[in-house]
Design an enzyme around this catalytic site. Structure first.
Site, PDB file in Angstrom:
ATOM      1  N   GLU A 263       0.827  -1.207   0.000  1.00 48.90           N
ATOM      2  CA  GLU A 263       0.000   0.000   0.000  1.00 48.90           C
ATOM      3  C   GLU A 263       0.865   1.261   0.000  1.00 48.90           C
ATOM      4  OE1 GLU A 263      -3.710  -1.799   2.661  1.00 48.90           O
ATOM      5  OE2 GLU A 263      -2.036  -0.836   3.647  1.00 48.90           O
TER       6      GLU A 263
ATOM      7  N   ASP B 192     -12.424  -5.722  -1.404  1.00 44.93           N
ATOM      8  CA  ASP B 192     -13.244  -6.938  -1.409  1.00 44.93           C
ATOM      9  C   ASP B 192     -14.562  -6.639  -0.717  1.00 44.93           C
ATOM     10  OD1 ASP B 192     -13.021  -7.867   1.634  1.00 44.93           O
ATOM     11  OD2 ASP B 192     -11.069  -7.135   1.009  1.00 44.93           O
TER      12      ASP B 192
HETATM   13  N1  SAH Z   1      -3.046 -11.069   1.953  1.00 43.48           N
HETATM   14  C1  SAH Z   1      -2.447 -10.198   2.897  1.00 43.48           C
HETATM   15  C2  SAH Z   1      -3.258 -10.182   4.156  1.00 43.48           C
HETATM   16  C3  SAH Z   1      -4.097  -8.996   4.202  1.00 43.48           C
HETATM   17  S1  SAH Z   1      -4.990  -8.870   5.688  1.00 43.48           S
HETATM   18  C4  SAH Z   1      -1.065 -10.684   3.209  1.00 43.48           C
HETATM   19  O1  SAH Z   1      -0.730 -11.786   2.837  1.00 43.48           O
HETATM   20  O2  SAH Z   1      -0.296  -9.944   3.817  1.00 43.48           O
HETATM   21  C5  SAH Z   1      -6.052  -7.625   5.239  1.00 43.48           C
HETATM   22  C6  SAH Z   1      -5.560  -6.222   5.279  1.00 43.48           C
HETATM   23  O3  SAH Z   1      -6.423  -5.438   4.488  1.00 43.48           O
HETATM   24  C7  SAH Z   1      -5.625  -5.620   6.658  1.00 43.48           C
HETATM   25  O4  SAH Z   1      -4.601  -4.687   6.825  1.00 43.48           O
HETATM   26  C8  SAH Z   1      -7.020  -4.986   6.710  1.00 43.48           C
HETATM   27  O5  SAH Z   1      -7.001  -3.716   7.312  1.00 43.48           O
HETATM   28  C9  SAH Z   1      -7.456  -4.851   5.254  1.00 43.48           C
HETATM   29  N2  SAH Z   1      -8.668  -5.573   4.839  1.00 43.48           N
HETATM   30  C10 SAH Z   1      -9.073  -5.653   3.550  1.00 43.48           C
HETATM   31  N3  SAH Z   1     -10.188  -6.407   3.445  1.00 43.48           N
HETATM   32  C11 SAH Z   1     -10.503  -6.825   4.689  1.00 43.48           C
HETATM   33  C12 SAH Z   1     -11.539  -7.670   5.204  1.00 43.48           C
HETATM   34  N4  SAH Z   1     -12.439  -8.230   4.411  1.00 43.48           N
HETATM   35  N5  SAH Z   1     -11.563  -7.910   6.536  1.00 43.48           N
HETATM   36  C13 SAH Z   1     -10.627  -7.360   7.345  1.00 43.48           C
HETATM   37  N6  SAH Z   1      -9.615  -6.579   6.896  1.00 43.48           N
HETATM   38  C14 SAH Z   1      -9.545  -6.300   5.590  1.00 43.48           C
END
Ligand code: SAH
Length: 263
Positions: free
Chosen positions: A30, A230
């Protein structure tokens, strides 16, 4: 101090820039676009994190990646304030859409935050932060107005290549918790439970409410903008990283540049 000791430099190098804005993101992806824009970048490593100092759009900034979750976000926020003396904090990142009409590619500017996984009932009402007497922590009005303007301007910018031509900007409640919400049923229950307690949420993520609470305690203005990656449903994990790199980091860079121009 012994008499032979050299007198201290009147302007010692400091980690505390004059009036700095912190731009905080949860994930390195990000932040990528922002580091590229930084003039005279200087990296300081502290508490296992990299803090990038520099100038962006003529403003002093500190860029930081918090890592995922409320604890990581709270630690990073406290470091930004205590160690780096930042005067305001802006969060840019991604979130899952909860409310109807909050779609992938939309932008949500937070007006307030609730920790959806905080429950000290029956001692305190569900969602209430003990000893703060409230569940909601509001964003700073002035910074939020600038983020809204920057986000609207960004989306209004005509571009053939725009991946989500119908994308909209929303403003409202964002909820945070230590859980990636990735199921249609889970997301519907989360939304309904919050709504029953008077918290109609637009989006869910994992850091904002923690940053808001720390900023509240330190009286540091805070605002947040999230691109919807998402719908917090069964396909929430699909192409998440690709979306962040291809869309969200470009949005963040564009919004932050405009925001700093308006500041
Ligand atoms: N795939 C990523 C994991 C992302 S966790 C990795 O491997 O590192 C999700 C991140 O995006 C968090 O920082 C959260 O703030 C945000 N986020 C996006 N969609 C989300 C959802 N459905 N539920 C919770 N957090 C979400």
């Amino acid at each position: 101090m012994s008499p032979t000791h050299p007198s201290p430099d009147p302007t010692p190098p400091t980690d505390k820039p004059h009036v700095a804005t912190a731009i905080l993101s949860a994930l390195a992806e990000e932040q990528h676009g922002l580091i590229e824009l930084l003039h005279q970048p200087r990296k300081v490593r502290h508490a296992g994190r990299d803090f990038w100092h520099g100038a962006l759009h003529g403003q002093l900034v500190v860029l930081a990646v918090s890592g995922i979750g409320k604890v990581a976000a709270a630690t990073t926020t406290a470091a930004l304030i205590e160690r780096f003396g930042v005067q305001r904090i802006v969060f840019t990142g991604v979130a899952g859409g909860l409310a109807e009409g909050v779609q992938v590619g939309d932008v949500v500017v937070a007006s307030a935050f609730v920790q959806h996984d905080l429950d000290v009932s029956p001692i305190f009402p569900r969602y209430q932060v003990p000893h703060h007497g409230k569940s909601r922590f509001a964003s700073d009005d002035a910074l939020t107005a600038l983020l809204l303007q920057a986000s609207r301007d960004m989306l209004a910018q005509a571009s053939e290549a725009r991946p989500f031509p119908r994308a909209r900007v929303h403003q409202g409640l964002v909820v945070s918790g230590d859980r990636f919400v990735s199921g249609a049923e889970e997301s519907a229950t989360l939304r309904a439970t919050l709504e029953a307690a008077g918290h109609a949420a637009l989006a869910v993520e994992m850091e904002g409410a923690a940053v808001a609470q720390v900023c509240h305690d330190y009286h540091v203005p805070f605002a947040s903008v999230r691109t919807i990656s998402d719908r917090a449903d069964d396909s929430a994990h699909v192409d998440f990283t690709r979306f962040v790199e291809a869309v969200a980091s470009r949005y963040a860079r564009n919004i932050v540049e405009r925001f700093l121009g308006l500041l």
